[in-house]
Scaffold this motif. Structure first.
Motif: not given
Length: 137
Positions: A49, A125, A129
């Protein structure tokens, strides 16, 4: 908790080792490739990531590598870890899509900035998401 895959793409072996130890202790799943091919493999598998990228890795400048990494995964968060940079090079890296430019830790205790920016990158992140699906009002 989702996998917090962190890839360390640093030219210097000692730097790779130091950063890997720091982030393994912090609980991240760390990948330390020794080549661009290894880095791309980790990114294409979608296990990574966040990338910590040195100014030069496997004979390529970061500004040459960033667009390639972003082509493999446009949601990848890239943190450039380098000392002082010429302004033109830093501008180009920002234009290519780095998340942050962190100074290379030089002595014990200098890692706090790096720890904090990696934590922020993973938090970013998570929010991304969560916002991927449709919104219901």
């Amino acid at each position: 908790m989702s996998t917090q895959g962190l890839l360390i793409a640093a030219e210097d072996t000692a730097t790779r080792k130091q950063m890997a130890e720091l982030f393994i202790e912090a609980g991240y799943q760390v990948t330390v490739p020794t080549s661009v091919a290894g880095a791309l493999y980790g990114i294409l598998k979608k296990t990574v990531k966040v990338v910590l990228l040195s100014l030069r890795f496997d004979e390529l400048l970061a500004t040459e590598l960033i667009p390639l990494l972003k082509q493999c995964n446009r949601d990848l968060t890239i943190i450039l870890v380098a000392g002082e940079l010429p302004l033109a090079l830093l501008r180009k890296a920002r234009h290519e899509g780095i998340f942050y430019h962190a100074l290379t830790p030089e002595q014990p205790g200098d890692e706090e900035e790096l720890r904090e920016v990696v934590r922020c990158a993973f938090d970013k992140g998570k929010h991304h998401d969560q916002n991927d699906g449709p919104t219901v009002e």
